[in-house]
Design a protein around this motif. Structure first.
Motif, PDB file in Angstrom:
ATOM      1  N   GLU A 256      11.623 -14.861  15.729  1.00 22.01           N
ATOM      2  CA  GLU A 256      12.380 -13.878  15.534  1.00 22.01           C
ATOM      3  C   GLU A 256      13.500 -13.931  15.813  1.00 22.01           C
ATOM      4  N   ILE A 257      14.227 -14.958  16.840  1.00 20.41           N
ATOM      5  CA  ILE A 257      15.634 -15.362  16.880  1.00 20.41           C
ATOM      6  C   ILE A 257      16.334 -15.876  15.561  1.00 20.41           C
ATOM      7  N   ASP A 258      15.338 -16.882  15.045  1.00 19.32           N
ATOM      8  CA  ASP A 258      15.785 -17.573  13.786  1.00 19.32           C
ATOM      9  C   ASP A 258      15.943 -16.551  12.696  1.00 19.32           C
ATOM     10  N   VAL A 259      14.818 -15.673  12.577  1.00 17.11           N
ATOM     11  CA  VAL A 259      14.859 -14.741  11.397  1.00 17.11           C
ATOM     12  C   VAL A 259      16.083 -13.908  11.646  1.00 17.11           C
ATOM     13  N   LYS A 260      16.641 -13.505  12.747  1.00 19.13           N
ATOM     14  CA  LYS A 260      17.643 -12.861  12.937  1.00 19.13           C
ATOM     15  C   LYS A 260      19.141 -13.442  12.630  1.00 19.13           C
ATOM     16  N   THR A 261      19.105 -14.748  13.041  1.00 19.08           N
ATOM     17  CA  THR A 261      20.089 -15.678  12.389  1.00 19.08           C
ATOM     18  C   THR A 261      20.327 -15.699  10.983  1.00 19.08           C
ATOM     19  N   PHE A 262      19.260 -16.118  10.247  1.00 20.08           N
ATOM     20  CA  PHE A 262      19.120 -15.993   8.947  1.00 20.08           C
ATOM     21  C   PHE A 262      19.573 -14.628   8.315  1.00 20.08           C
ATOM     22  N   GLN A 263      19.093 -13.436   8.695  1.00 19.88           N
ATOM     23  CA  GLN A 263      19.541 -12.412   8.389  1.00 19.88           C
ATOM     24  C   GLN A 263      20.982 -12.073   8.442  1.00 19.88           C
ATOM     25  N   ARG A 264      21.595 -12.235   9.647  1.00 25.47           N
ATOM     26  CA  ARG A 264      23.060 -12.186   9.790  1.00 25.47           C
ATOM     27  C   ARG A 264      23.673 -13.201   8.444  1.00 25.47           C
ATOM     28  N   ARG A 265      23.140 -14.628   8.306  1.00 27.71           N
ATOM     29  CA  ARG A 265      23.912 -15.325   7.590  1.00 27.71           C
ATOM     30  C   ARG A 265      24.007 -15.028   6.256  1.00 27.71           C
ATOM     31  N   VAL A 266      22.880 -14.240   5.623  1.00 24.71           N
ATOM     32  CA  VAL A 266      22.890 -13.633   4.284  1.00 24.71           C
ATOM     33  C   VAL A 266      23.345 -12.118   4.097  1.00 24.71           C
ATOM     34  N   GLY A 267      24.074 -11.482   5.297  1.00 30.96           N
ATOM     35  CA  GLY A 267      24.293 -10.366   5.218  1.00 30.96           C
ATOM     36  C   GLY A 267      23.474  -9.060   5.486  1.00 30.96           C
ATOM     37  N   LEU A 268      22.355  -9.690   5.950  1.00 35.27           N
ATOM     38  CA  LEU A 268      21.484  -8.427   6.132  1.00 35.27           C
ATOM     39  C   LEU A 268      21.459  -8.049   7.693  1.00 35.27           C
ATOM     40  N   PHE A 269      21.106  -6.706   7.828  1.00 34.13           N
ATOM     41  CA  PHE A 269      20.798  -6.376   9.281  1.00 34.13           C
ATOM     42  C   PHE A 269      19.827  -7.028  10.182  1.00 34.13           C
ATOM     43  N   PRO A 270      20.266  -7.489  11.384  1.00 31.76           N
ATOM     44  CA  PRO A 270      19.424  -8.502  11.748  1.00 31.76           C
ATOM     45  C   PRO A 270      18.319  -7.937  12.844  1.00 31.76           C
ATOM     46  N   SER A 271      17.284  -7.463  11.992  1.00 29.53           N
ATOM     47  CA  SER A 271      16.274  -6.999  12.836  1.00 29.53           C
ATOM     48  C   SER A 271      15.076  -7.742  13.494  1.00 29.53           C
ATOM     49  N   GLY A 272      15.050  -8.841  12.961  1.00 25.90           N
ATOM     50  CA  GLY A 272      14.073  -9.855  13.424  1.00 25.90           C
ATOM     51  C   GLY A 272      12.679  -9.741  12.626  1.00 25.90           C
ATOM     52  N   VAL A 273      12.726  -8.764  11.783  1.00 27.12           N
ATOM     53  CA  VAL A 273      11.379  -8.516  11.168  1.00 27.12           C
ATOM     54  C   VAL A 273      11.693  -9.095   9.702  1.00 27.12           C
ATOM     55  N   VAL A 274      10.741  -9.504   8.996  1.00 26.17           N
ATOM     56  CA  VAL A 274      10.937 -10.045   7.660  1.00 26.17           C
ATOM     57  C   VAL A 274      10.064  -9.151   6.815  1.00 26.17           C
ATOM     58  N   ARG A 275      11.185  -8.501   5.952  1.00 25.96           N
ATOM     59  CA  ARG A 275      10.921  -7.339   5.095  1.00 25.96           C
ATOM     60  C   ARG A 275      11.018  -7.851   3.490  1.00 25.96           C
ATOM     61  N   SER A 276      11.089  -7.044   2.514  1.00 24.05           N
ATOM     62  CA  SER A 276      11.357  -7.433   1.140  1.00 24.05           C
ATOM     63  C   SER A 276      12.630  -8.038   1.173  1.00 24.05           C
ATOM     64  N   ALA A 277      13.882  -7.364   1.727  1.00 19.19           N
ATOM     65  CA  ALA A 277      14.888  -7.986   1.519  1.00 19.19           C
ATOM     66  C   ALA A 277      15.257  -9.537   2.094  1.00 19.19           C
ATOM     67  N   THR A 278      14.505  -9.758   3.096  1.00 19.86           N
ATOM     68  CA  THR A 278      14.656 -10.891   3.784  1.00 19.86           C
ATOM     69  C   THR A 278      13.764 -11.902   2.992  1.00 19.86           C
ATOM     70  N   TRP A 279      12.554 -11.414   2.662  1.00 20.12           N
ATOM     71  CA  TRP A 279      11.852 -12.513   1.858  1.00 20.12           C
ATOM     72  C   TRP A 279      12.691 -12.820   0.519  1.00 20.12           C
ATOM     73  N   ASP A 280      13.196 -11.899   0.005  1.00 17.92           N
ATOM     74  CA  ASP A 280      13.886 -11.869  -1.435  1.00 17.92           C
ATOM     75  C   ASP A 280      14.846 -13.219  -1.063  1.00 17.92           C
ATOM     76  N   ARG A 281      15.517 -13.472  -0.169  1.00 15.50           N
ATOM     77  CA  ARG A 281      16.564 -14.407   0.199  1.00 15.50           C
ATOM     78  C   ARG A 281      15.990 -15.654   0.767  1.00 15.50           C
ATOM     79  N   LEU A 282      14.886 -15.467   1.300  1.00 15.49           N
ATOM     80  CA  LEU A 282      14.317 -16.641   2.119  1.00 15.49           C
ATOM     81  C   LEU A 282      13.567 -17.688   1.258  1.00 15.49           C
ATOM     82  N   ILE A 283      12.844 -17.300   0.247  1.00 13.91           N
ATOM     83  CA  ILE A 283      12.005 -18.050  -0.526  1.00 13.91           C
ATOM     84  C   ILE A 283      12.950 -19.040  -1.285  1.00 13.91           C
ATOM     85  N   VAL A 284      12.378 -20.205  -1.634  1.00 11.96           N
ATOM     86  CA  VAL A 284      13.008 -21.327  -2.466  1.00 11.96           C
ATOM     87  C   VAL A 284      12.079 -21.696  -3.500  1.00 11.96           C
ATOM     88  N   THR A 285      12.943 -21.818  -4.668  1.00 11.65           N
ATOM     89  CA  THR A 285      11.874 -22.035  -5.894  1.00 11.65           C
ATOM     90  C   THR A 285      11.730 -23.529  -6.083  1.00 11.65           C
TER      91      THR A 285
END
Length: 184
Positions: A88-117
């Motif tokens: 949860e802490i690392d999800v929040k860190t990632f969300q902050r870095r990509v400009g999302l609200f740091p909820s610690g919950v992985v939703r669509s906006a987080t998935w869109d930025r998290l995946i790697v082709t």
């Protein structure tokens, strides 16, 4: 003041109004504006629906999140498959870095930025995340070694055929989405 207000109002009207205004003034302008809008729309990513994953969840989805966080933010998460406080802490860190609200919950906006082709020749934890999904969620017999070789490519292609996707073996947003959404 009045001119400034007009400029602000015009800026807020949006692309649809620009097209309508262009249509009323010059047919050539309409075609040019429409072409630019179509190109801009085509360049925008398709909005995909992703499952919500949060603290307390477990399974291959969570394991993939942990691998992807390690790639994206250099985290050192253990790949336990359990979404605990550290994840949860690392999800929040990632969300902050990509400009999302740091909820610690992985939703669509987080998935869109998290995946790697990834595709044949790719290596690393993003490949491992794909292999985890293919093996543990879908039963493909492949090594989970972080190397996207011929067996991982064949499994990815078989998965893509199974779900009606373009079966090129490249695991991009649509394939990732199908893997995560249909994960049991």
């Amino acid at each position: 003041m009045r001119n400034a207000l007009r400029r602000i109002t015009f800026g807020v009207l949006g692309a649809g109004m620009v097209v309508a205004m262009a249509a009323s003034t010059a047919p050539a302008a309409t075609a040019a504006v429409s072409a630019r809008l179509e190109a801009a729309t085509a360049a925008q990513p398709v909005s995909l629906h992703w499952p919500t994953v949060r603290r307390g969840d477990s399974g291959p989805r969570v394991k993939s999140i942990q691998y992807l966080l390690n790639v994206r933010i250099g985290s050192h998460l253990a790949h336990t498959g359990f979404f605990g406080p550290r994840t949860e802490i690392d999800v929040k860190t990632f969300q902050r870095r990509v400009g999302l609200f740091p909820s610690g919950v992985v939703r669509s906006a987080t998935w869109d930025r998290l995946i790697v082709t990834v595709q044949r020749g790719s290596t690393g934890q993003a490949v491992t995340a794909v292999q985890v999904q293919l093996r543990y969620s879908y039963g493909y017999i492949i090594a989970v070694d972080g190397i996207f070789g011929p067996k991982t490519e064949a499994a990815a292609q078989a998965f893509q055929r199974r779900f009606g996707l373009r079966h090129d073996g490249i695991v991009g947003p649509l394939t990732w989405n199908a893997m995560i959404v249909h994960d049991r």
